[in-house]
Design a protein around this motif. Structure first.
Motif, mmCIF file in Angstrom:
data_model
loop_
_atom_site.group_PDB
_atom_site.id
_atom_site.type_symbol
_atom_site.label_atom_id
_atom_site.label_comp_id
_atom_site.label_asym_id
_atom_site.label_seq_id
_atom_site.Cartn_x
_atom_site.Cartn_y
_atom_site.Cartn_z
ATOM 1 N N VAL A 52 40.816 45.943 37.326
ATOM 2 C CA VAL A 52 42.126 45.833 37.984
ATOM 3 C C VAL A 52 41.961 45.812 39.499
ATOM 4 C CG1 VAL A 52 44.317 47.008 38.407
ATOM 5 C CG2 VAL A 52 43.408 46.894 36.084
ATOM 6 N N VAL A 53 41.230 46.796 40.034
ATOM 7 C CA VAL A 53 41.136 46.951 41.495
ATOM 8 C C VAL A 53 40.390 45.787 42.137
ATOM 9 C CG1 VAL A 53 40.212 48.381 43.356
ATOM 10 C CG2 VAL A 53 41.299 49.458 41.394
ATOM 11 N N SER A 54 39.214 45.450 41.598
ATOM 12 C CA SER A 54 38.410 44.414 42.246
ATOM 13 C C SER A 54 39.090 43.049 42.179
ATOM 14 C CB SER A 54 37.018 44.356 41.617
ATOM 15 O OG SER A 54 37.095 44.037 40.245
ATOM 16 N N THR A 55 39.655 42.712 41.026
ATOM 17 C CA THR A 55 40.307 41.408 40.899
ATOM 18 C C THR A 55 41.603 41.360 41.692
ATOM 19 O OG1 THR A 55 39.351 41.212 38.690
ATOM 20 C CG2 THR A 55 41.104 39.671 39.262
ATOM 21 N N ALA A 56 42.350 42.453 41.696
ATOM 22 C CA ALA A 56 43.575 42.504 42.489
ATOM 23 C C ALA A 56 43.256 42.331 43.968
ATOM 24 C CB ALA A 56 44.305 43.817 42.256
ATOM 25 N N GLY A 57 42.232 43.023 44.446
ATOM 26 C CA GLY A 57 41.851 42.873 45.840
ATOM 27 C C GLY A 57 41.478 41.444 46.168
ATOM 28 N N LEU A 58 40.774 40.785 45.240
ATOM 29 C CA LEU A 58 40.346 39.406 45.474
ATOM 30 C C LEU A 58 41.533 38.448 45.523
ATOM 31 C CD1 LEU A 58 38.169 37.233 45.718
ATOM 32 C CD2 LEU A 58 38.000 37.226 43.216
ATOM 33 N N ALA A 60 39.857 31.489 42.147
ATOM 34 C CA ALA A 60 39.312 32.717 42.739
ATOM 35 C C ALA A 60 39.364 33.874 41.744
ATOM 36 C CB ALA A 60 40.082 33.072 44.006
ATOM 37 N N GLY A 61 40.492 33.989 41.040
ATOM 38 C CA GLY A 61 40.643 35.079 40.066
ATOM 39 C C GLY A 61 39.664 34.966 38.919
ATOM 40 N N LEU A 62 39.492 33.757 38.391
ATOM 41 C CA LEU A 62 38.551 33.562 37.284
ATOM 42 C C LEU A 62 37.118 33.820 37.737
ATOM 43 C CD1 LEU A 62 39.939 30.383 35.478
ATOM 44 C CD2 LEU A 62 39.811 32.713 34.566
ATOM 45 N N ALA A 63 36.796 33.368 38.943
ATOM 46 C CA ALA A 63 35.440 33.611 39.461
ATOM 47 C C ALA A 63 35.192 35.105 39.601
ATOM 48 C CB ALA A 63 35.269 32.912 40.809
ATOM 49 N N PRO A 119 45.900 41.442 37.047
ATOM 50 C CA PRO A 119 46.216 40.840 38.348
ATOM 51 C C PRO A 119 46.058 39.325 38.366
ATOM 52 C CG PRO A 119 44.120 42.019 38.431
ATOM 53 C CD PRO A 119 44.753 42.369 37.128
ATOM 54 N N LEU A 120 45.150 38.798 37.552
ATOM 55 C CA LEU A 120 44.971 37.347 37.509
ATOM 56 C C LEU A 120 46.231 36.654 36.993
ATOM 57 C CD1 LEU A 120 43.302 34.769 37.698
ATOM 58 C CD2 LEU A 120 42.323 35.320 35.455
ATOM 59 N N LEU A 121 46.752 37.151 35.877
ATOM 60 C CA LEU A 121 47.969 36.553 35.319
ATOM 61 C C LEU A 121 49.174 36.817 36.208
ATOM 62 C CD1 LEU A 121 47.478 37.433 31.537
ATOM 63 C CD2 LEU A 121 47.060 35.244 32.687
ATOM 64 N N VAL A 155 49.883 46.003 39.328
ATOM 65 C CA VAL A 155 48.581 46.632 39.572
ATOM 66 C C VAL A 155 48.743 48.127 39.821
ATOM 67 C CG1 VAL A 155 46.711 46.807 41.260
ATOM 68 C CG2 VAL A 155 47.357 44.587 40.338
ATOM 69 N N LEU A 156 49.708 48.501 40.650
ATOM 70 C CA LEU A 156 49.914 49.924 40.930
ATOM 71 C C LEU A 156 50.327 50.677 39.668
ATOM 72 C CD1 LEU A 156 51.680 49.829 44.415
ATOM 73 C CD2 LEU A 156 49.259 50.159 43.881
ATOM 74 N N LEU A 157 51.127 50.052 38.824
ATOM 75 C CA LEU A 157 51.523 50.683 37.563
ATOM 76 C C LEU A 157 50.311 50.867 36.657
ATOM 77 C CD1 LEU A 157 53.880 51.738 35.848
ATOM 78 C CD2 LEU A 157 54.147 49.418 34.944
ATOM 79 N N ALA A 158 49.466 49.841 36.586
ATOM 80 C CA ALA A 158 48.254 49.938 35.758
ATOM 81 C C ALA A 158 47.318 51.009 36.287
ATOM 82 C CB ALA A 158 47.544 48.586 35.716
ATOM 83 N N LEU A 159 47.199 51.113 37.592
ATOM 84 C CA LEU A 159 46.328 52.121 38.175
ATOM 85 C C LEU A 159 46.864 53.526 37.935
ATOM 86 C CD1 LEU A 159 45.330 50.454 41.556
ATOM 87 C CD2 LEU A 159 43.964 50.672 39.472
ATOM 88 N N ALA A 160 48.171 53.678 37.940
ATOM 89 C CA ALA A 160 48.757 54.978 37.612
ATOM 90 C C ALA A 160 48.413 55.355 36.170
ATOM 91 C CB ALA A 160 50.268 54.938 37.807
ATOM 92 N N PHE A 161 48.460 54.374 35.291
ATOM 93 C CA PHE A 161 48.149 54.622 33.875
ATOM 94 C C PHE A 161 46.676 54.986 33.682
ATOM 95 C CE2 PHE A 161 46.674 53.026 29.749
ATOM 96 C CZ PHE A 161 47.487 53.770 28.902
ATOM 97 N N THR A 162 45.760 54.227 34.323
ATOM 98 C CA THR A 162 44.338 54.537 34.156
ATOM 99 C C THR A 162 43.975 55.853 34.841
ATOM 100 O OG1 THR A 162 43.807 53.154 36.082
ATOM 101 C CG2 THR A 162 43.645 52.126 33.907
ATOM 102 N N GLY A 163 44.629 56.161 35.957
ATOM 103 C CA GLY A 163 44.396 57.450 36.602
ATOM 104 C C GLY A 163 44.833 58.604 35.716
#
Length: 241
Positions: free
Chosen positions: A37-43, A60-63, A172-174, A192-200
């Motif tokens: 999530v974090v790395s692809t979102a940042g990209l 870029a997202g697929l790469a 984040p790609l979709l 992304v922030l919602l997903a990060l809250a869930f994984t945290g």
């Protein structure tokens, strides 16, 4: 007559080790998804700062997804292979010691069981029974914390990391390519922030840690990463690079 308590140490070791192994795998999956999530979102957010072209964002997202998932899988394979080799070497050494000095190994097993709370007499009886049943297995589990029948599998670890990272990176790609142009950035950031809250939350619960600090750290780190990459992309886009 066998006194109560002679058998439970190995039983507990087996079930405790299996439970710990499952929790480790689950924690690794959550953390792998979080990395995706974090790395692809940042990209993709960084690229979105420079351009809103859908095909560029998708490329870029697929790469990033493929590079990250393959890197995670390769790294996990190497790491777990090294761990497996170490486990095999430890078991081989224990097997050699059992053959060369069985009395010393029996005494060592007795000491280990006594350290776990058994009386000296019960520990000795348990050690003798475990040695008669399967000396190598007893020492591997009690002394080394290894189950000879369940050594870590590098291919399982590699595939788990690959799939976990990919699952996390898809969000984040979709989110960046599916919505209309004006909605891409807010939809991506929000999801992304919602997903990060869930994984945290998940990682904190599995580690028996405080939930709120873990969630805030996760969300804050992801938000910072997206802010930095978006700013960098915007500067590069404005400069025409």
């Amino acid at each position: 007559m066998t006194e109560p308590g002679a058998q439970p140490p190995t039983h507990d070791e087996s079930h405790g080790g299996a439970l710990g192994s499952r929790l480790n795998w689950l924690r690794a999956a959550v953390l792998g998804a979080n990395d995706g999530v974090v790395s692809t979102a940042g990209l993709v957010v960084g690229v979105a700062g420079a351009t809103d072209d859908r095909s560029t964002l998708l490329t870029a997202g697929l790469a990033g997804l493929l590079a990250g998932s393959m890197s995670m899988a390769a790294g996990e394979y190497v790491s777990v292979s090294t761990q497996r080799d170490s486990e095999k070497a430890a078991i081989a050494m224990e097997k050699r010691e059992l053959k060369e000095q069985p009395d010393a190994e029996l005494e060592e097993l007795t000491d280990l069981l006594e350290d776990r709370g058994l009386s000296r007499e019960v520990a000795r009886e348990a050690a003798e029974q475990l040695t008669e049943r399967d000396a190598l297995r007893a020492h591997a589990r009690v002394e080394l914390g290894i189950d000879p029948d369940e050594l870590t599998n590098p291919w399982h670890a590699a595939w788990a990391s690959f799939l976990a990272f990919t699952a996390g990176a898809l969000l984040p790609l979709l989110a960046i390519v599916l919505p209309p142009s004006g909605w891409r950035l807010p939809v991506t950031v929000g999801s992304v922030l919602l997903a990060l809250a869930f994984t945290g939350y998940g990682s904190a619960r599995m580690g028996s840690a405080a939930v709120r600090p873990a969630v805030w750290r996760n969300v804050g780190g992801g938000a910072l990463a997206m802010a930095v990459t978006y700013a960098a992309g915007s500067l590069l886009g404005a400069a025409g690079v």
